[in-house]
Write a protein that holds these residues in place. Structure first.
Motif, PDB file in Angstrom:
ATOM      1  N   ASP A   1      -7.829   7.234   1.533  1.00  0.00           N
ATOM      2  CA  ASP A   1      -7.767   5.868   1.001  1.00  0.00           C
ATOM      3  C   ASP A   1      -6.313   5.557   0.713  1.00  0.00           C
ATOM      4  O   ASP A   1      -5.607   6.380   0.137  1.00  0.00           O
ATOM      5  N   ARG A   2      -5.862   4.367   1.120  1.00  0.00           N
ATOM      6  CA  ARG A   2      -4.506   3.978   0.725  1.00  0.00           C
ATOM      7  C   ARG A   2      -4.553   3.387  -0.686  1.00  0.00           C
ATOM      8  O   ARG A   2      -5.500   2.670  -1.025  1.00  0.00           O
TER       9      ARG A   2
ATOM     10  N   GLU B   1      -7.813  -0.599   4.200  1.00  0.00           N
ATOM     11  CA  GLU B   1      -6.677   0.258   3.872  1.00  0.00           C
ATOM     12  C   GLU B   1      -7.087   1.728   3.751  1.00  0.00           C
ATOM     13  O   GLU B   1      -7.152   2.309   2.665  1.00  0.00           O
TER      14      GLU B   1
ATOM     15  N   THR C   1       0.850  -1.194   0.000  1.00  0.00           N
ATOM     16  CA  THR C   1       0.000   0.000   0.000  1.00  0.00           C
ATOM     17  C   THR C   1       0.879   1.235   0.000  1.00  0.00           C
ATOM     18  O   THR C   1       2.066   1.186   0.337  1.00  0.00           O
TER      19      THR C   1
ATOM     20  N   ARG D   1      -8.461  -3.079  -0.925  1.00  0.00           N
ATOM     21  CA  ARG D   1      -8.601  -1.923  -0.021  1.00  0.00           C
ATOM     22  C   ARG D   1      -9.655  -2.201   1.047  1.00  0.00           C
ATOM     23  O   ARG D   1      -9.458  -1.920   2.222  1.00  0.00           O
TER      24      ARG D   1
ATOM     25  N   VAL E   1      -3.441   0.664  -3.309  1.00  0.00           N
ATOM     26  CA  VAL E   1      -3.129  -0.743  -3.020  1.00  0.00           C
ATOM     27  C   VAL E   1      -2.578  -1.454  -4.248  1.00  0.00           C
ATOM     28  O   VAL E   1      -2.860  -1.055  -5.386  1.00  0.00           O
TER      29      VAL E   1
END
Ligand code: GDP
Ligand code: IMO
Ligand code: MG
Length: 429
Positions: free
Chosen positions: A305-306, A297, A270, A292, A308
């Motif tokens: 939001d990360r 994540e 990530t 996610r 991914v």
């Protein structure tokens, strides 16, 4: 094995906080050596969930003396917010020590972080906006404010005046913002001085003496290898040394004191913020969204939001090299449960050529396409497994494959967020 370093392998959020916490009952000291409240570590103990930013994760273990090292940048308001919140939940934080040489994040650093990002427009780094970069820039520029300056008002005032002489030109003329007065900064900083005074000292000396007594010291890195200011994807990095070498310089002990270097790596990848990410999944409805959501994540610090993507073995090999990693902790294996196959990046295709290493040229890294190999998945719930043999055969084979292509032993495997949701193949302490 008294000196154990914990570092992130990828772009952060690998589960370093949980790994540090895991060692808590066999550890005497935990020292955070870099970064500040840009970090976000979630630690789950029983039904309780703790989100730490500035404080070392060791603060949650009663037997541990937590230390904020000289390599950390400290936001005093955040420090006391976090301490108060932990105290309110019954955690004893009275043993915390802070290096007299740690630099302080002030109001003007936070302001500059935000306006500089806005100024960059499309070239934004996507910082956490906590003032981290401007504070480290002042440190290197020899115009920073250190913890020890809080105890000498006239020195503090001189230093703030010197810094604001320059910053106010930038704020007023370049960024079109209001000027910040010396009085407001000095008053704010002094309001914390008496409360912080008993915590501040020569933490390098304390740690050196502890190591002499064979006590166990964990050096807890924030951020990660690919965010390191020298070895990461510059300029899309943080402004500190997040790799193992920073454990020595950021805590004030000699490098020979570092016995074991533990890299924390997720079973996928990530990233938060901008910058290259070869295995990134862009599909809103397919694997990207699945990863996610299943992996939860979403950032602990900024709630973003990360981004991914799949596991990237060249990155782990690179991190092993630049950190001297002796052991890996593979986290979040449980998140991959339920897939027919699991893709893993084994090398890159850079302009039509196979590349087994992280390319030294940033443009090549931007253009690197992952060469993926698929491994068979498993459907059984693995969150209750506590030995390697209890894992389904395909999960065991996946771990062994990652170990082989990453070139480092995987000593611990995370199978859930809880403190005890781990498989220990080899003790870290
Ligand atoms: P850090 O910044 O490296 O400390 O990591 P973060 O705390 O930002 O993000 C890691 C997240 O994964 C946290 O929410 C942890 O509770 C969680 N976590 C850690 N290890 C595992 C694991 O093995 N499995 C699962 N499902 N979650 C984990
Ligand atoms: P932990 O310790 C993930 C990222 C930011 C941004 C870049 C620079 O929880 O793993 P900064 O505010 O440091 O100047 O931002 O670095 N970043 C992190 N990403 N985890 C972190 O910490 C991070 N700390 C900084 O998103 O891209
Ligand atoms: Mg984090």
């Amino acid at each position: 094995m008294p000196g154990i370093v914990i570092v992130g392998v990828q772009w952060g959020d690998e589960g370093k906080g949980k790994a540090t916490d895991l060692l808590g009952d066999r550890t005497d000291w935990v020292v955070k050596f870099n970064g500040g409240n840009n970090a976000g570590h979630t630690v789950v103990i029983g039904d309780e969930k703790y989100a730490l930013h500035l404080l070392p994760s060791g603060i949650l273990s009663p037997g541990v003396t937590p230390v904020i090292g000289n390599g950390v940048v400290v936001d005093l308001e955040v420090l006391f917010e976090e301490l108060d919140a932990l105290n309110a939940r019954g955690i004893d934080t009275s043993k915390l020590k802070i290096s007299a040489n740690a630099h302080i994040i002030t109001h003007y650093h936070r302001t500059l972080d935000k306006v500089q990002e806005r100024f960059l427009g499309k070239r934004q780094i996507g910082t956490t906006g906590r003032g981290i970069g401007p504070t480290y820039a002042d440190k290197i520029n020899r115009m920073g404010i250190r913890m020890q300056d809080l105890f000498d008002e006239s020195i503090l005032r001189q230093k703030v005046e010197g810094a604001l002489d320059q910053k106010n030109h930038l704020l007023l003329k370049l960024f079109n913002r209001r000027a910040i007065t010396v009085d407001e900064v000095v008053e704010d900083l002094l309001s914390y001085a008496e409360r912080v005074r008993p915590m501040v000292g020569d933490t390098g000396l304390l740690l050196d003496r502890a190591l002499d007594r064979d006590e166990v010291v964990v050096f807890e890195g924030g951020q990660a290898t690919m965010l390191d200011v020298d070895h990461g994807t510059y300029p899309f990095v943080t402004s500190s040394t997040a790799t193992a070498a920073g454990a020595a310089s950021g805590s004030g002990v000699g490098p020979g004191r570092l016995d074991r270097i533990v890299g924390i790596v997720k079973a996928y990848t990530t990233r938060v913020g901008a910058g290259p990410f070869p295995t990134e999944l862009f599909d809103a409805d397919g694997d990207g969204n699945w990863l996610r959501t299943t992996g939860h994540e979403f950032g602990t610090t900024t709630g973003r939001d990360r981004r991914v993507g799949w596991y990237d073995a060249p990155i782990t090999r690179y991190a092993t090299r630049v950190n001297g990693i002796t052991d890996l902790v593979l986290t979040k294996l449980d998140v991959l449960t339920g897939r027919a196959t699991i893709p893993v990046c084994v090398a890159y295709d850079v302009n039509g050529e196979r590349c087994d290493e992280v390319p030294v040229s940033q443009s090549d890294f931007h253009h690197a396409k992952p060469i993926l190999e698929e491994f068979p998945g498993w459907t059984e719930d693995i969150s209750g497994c506590r030995t390697f043999e209890e894992l389904p055969q395909n999960a065991q084979d996946y771990v062994l494959a990652l170990e082989r292509i990453s070139g480092t032993r995987i000593s611990v495997i995370g199978v859930g967020p809880a403190r005890d949701a781990v498989i220990v193949r080899e003790d870290l302490v």
